[in-house]
Design a protein around this motif. Structure first.
Motif, PDB file in Angstrom:
ATOM      1  N   PRO A 100       0.912  -1.006  -0.035  1.00  0.00           N
ATOM      2  CA  PRO A 100       0.041   0.018  -0.040  1.00  0.00           C
ATOM      3  C   PRO A 100       0.829   1.193  -0.020  1.00  0.00           C
ATOM      4  CG  PRO A 100       0.119  -1.122   2.198  1.00  0.00           C
ATOM      5  CD  PRO A 100       0.539  -1.960   1.301  1.00  0.00           C
ATOM      6  N   SER A 148      -5.558   1.223   9.924  1.00  0.00           N
ATOM      7  CA  SER A 148      -5.720   1.774   8.560  1.00  0.00           C
ATOM      8  C   SER A 148      -6.885   2.599   8.298  1.00  0.00           C
ATOM      9  CB  SER A 148      -5.678   0.341   7.612  1.00  0.00           C
ATOM     10  OG  SER A 148      -6.943  -0.288   7.935  1.00  0.00           O
ATOM     11  N   THR A 197      -1.485   2.697   6.375  1.00  0.00           N
ATOM     12  CA  THR A 197      -1.830   1.238   6.307  1.00  0.00           C
ATOM     13  C   THR A 197      -0.463   0.606   6.656  1.00  0.00           C
ATOM     14  OG1 THR A 197      -3.146   1.565   4.507  1.00  0.00           O
ATOM     15  CG2 THR A 197      -2.734  -0.650   4.871  1.00  0.00           C
ATOM     16  N   ARG A 246      -7.662  -3.723   6.917  1.00  0.00           N
ATOM     17  CA  ARG A 246      -8.503  -4.284   5.782  1.00  0.00           C
ATOM     18  C   ARG A 246      -7.425  -4.293   4.646  1.00  0.00           C
ATOM     19  NH1 ARG A 246     -11.844  -1.538   1.829  1.00  0.00           N
ATOM     20  NH2 ARG A 246     -10.753   0.051   2.683  1.00  0.00           N
ATOM     21  N   ASP A 247      -6.491  -3.506   4.783  1.00  0.00           N
ATOM     22  CA  ASP A 247      -5.620  -3.198   3.601  1.00  0.00           C
ATOM     23  C   ASP A 247      -4.084  -3.427   3.865  1.00  0.00           C
ATOM     24  OD1 ASP A 247      -7.515  -2.278   2.020  1.00  0.00           O
ATOM     25  OD2 ASP A 247      -7.575  -0.300   2.608  1.00  0.00           O
TER      26      ASP A 247
END
Ligand code: AVI
Length: 321
Positions: free
Chosen positions: A78, A151, A156, A187-188
């Motif tokens: 990310p 995040s 992130t 999530r990321d």
């Protein structure tokens, strides 16, 4: 003007509990010393020397995988990530990545506070646009990274856990640690982790019993750490280093073997060691790629990419929730 590094101290195990569990391990029928006692200042220096030995292939094999796949891996990370360097040591491996990824924040995590401060200072000078934060914590306790921003609110996280340190945990503990890591990812986030693989027994055993005797010194040094922590009377020269691979459990076992019968004072207690009796100091599990991918999916990771060397001696996994 670089950010000034901040260091946060997470709850560490209290010294009395640490001494009590060390003593309990030494009094078991199969005596044990928890591997964290291998890593006092002298032990960290010896481990640094081990990493440069011809026989100790993991460090250079992992470095070659990183170098070869750096761009590909970096492209999958990310943007504006915070790079969380678990067991950061001198930060050298992570700093090579910071040259290539868009990290806004570096979080160094280590049990050695002095070393951590030094690493952060050097990092802050080298990467003036990156915020440097340190967390002093003990990995043998449940992973708590309260200073890692999640995040949803901020950057992130990329959790970076190189060097096959995961192999020093028992498989159930390794799974618990991977689950805790998974929880920090949101999530990321991503986990980038290096894991050593099984291979010829002679290669494995030479890596943990080198010709110069550096690993032997590293192992015996644990007895000096025990002497300090417990007020014990171990004489390191009266124990031999032994490293054997157990193919059934797929692990290297490091032992200290009593060269003659002796009684050792352990602070308030004492223990007799017969000649040939051993103390277990470390396990180093070697995972096939399939077995480790299974562990990652049990821990809740959904997308798992793997990078390896030509001989398949070592694997780097990039795992996403
Ligand atoms: C830190 N850890 C990954 C090393 C390993 O290979 O298990 C520790 C070590 N013990 C002896 N040599 C290296």
């Amino acid at each position: 003007m670089p950010f000034s590094p901040q260091v946060h101290i997470e709850a560490l195990e209290d010294p009395d509990a640490n001494a009590a569990s060390l003593l309990a391990g030494l009094l078991q029928p199969q005596a044990r010393i928890c591997p964290k006692h291998l890593y006092d200042a002298q032990g960290c220096a010896l481990y640094g020397a081990i990493c440069t030995l011809d026989e100790y292939y993991p460090t250079r094999t992992e470095a070659a995988i990183f170098a070869r796949h750096r761009r590909d891996i970096a492209a999958r990370l990310p943007r504006n990530c915070q790079w969380v360097d678990l067991g950061c040591g001198d930060g050298a491996k992570a700093f090579d990545w910071l040259e290539h990824v868009a990290a806004t924040r570096y979080v160094g995590v280590d049990i050695a506070e002095d070393w951590l401060r030094d690493t952060l200072e050097r990092g802050a000078k080298r990467f003036p646009d990156v915020e440097f934060v340190g967390i002093v914590t003990d990995f043998t306790r449940p992973l708590s990274l309260s200073h890692v921003r999640d995040s949803a609110h901020d950057y992130t996280p990329v959790l970076f856990y190189p060097g096959s340190s995961i192999g020093n945990f028992e498989p159930d503990e390794a799974l618990a640690l991977l689950k805790a890591m998974r929880q920090h990812l949101g999530r990321d986030g991503r986990l980038l982790i290096g894991v050593d693989a099984p291979k010829a027994v002679a290669t494995l055993e030479a890596a943990y019993d080198d010709a110069l005797g550096v690993t032997a010194a590293f192992n015996r040094n644990a007895l000096r750490a025990v002497n300090r922590t417990l007020g014990a009377s171990f004489e390191p020269a009266t124990f031999a280093h032994r490293a054997v691979f157990d193919p059934e459990r797929s692990r290297i076992e490091m032992h200290l073997v009593a060269l003659h019968a002796q009684t050792v004072r352990l602070g308030v207690a004492q223990r007799r060691f017969e000649a040939g009796e051993t103390i277990v100091t470390e396990h180093s599990y070697k995972y096939t790629p399939e077995r480790f991918a299974e562990l990652l999916s049990q821990a809740g990771f959904g997308q798992i990419d793997r990078f390896t060397d030509e001989r398949g001696w070592f694997n780097v996994f990039l795992a996403a929730p």
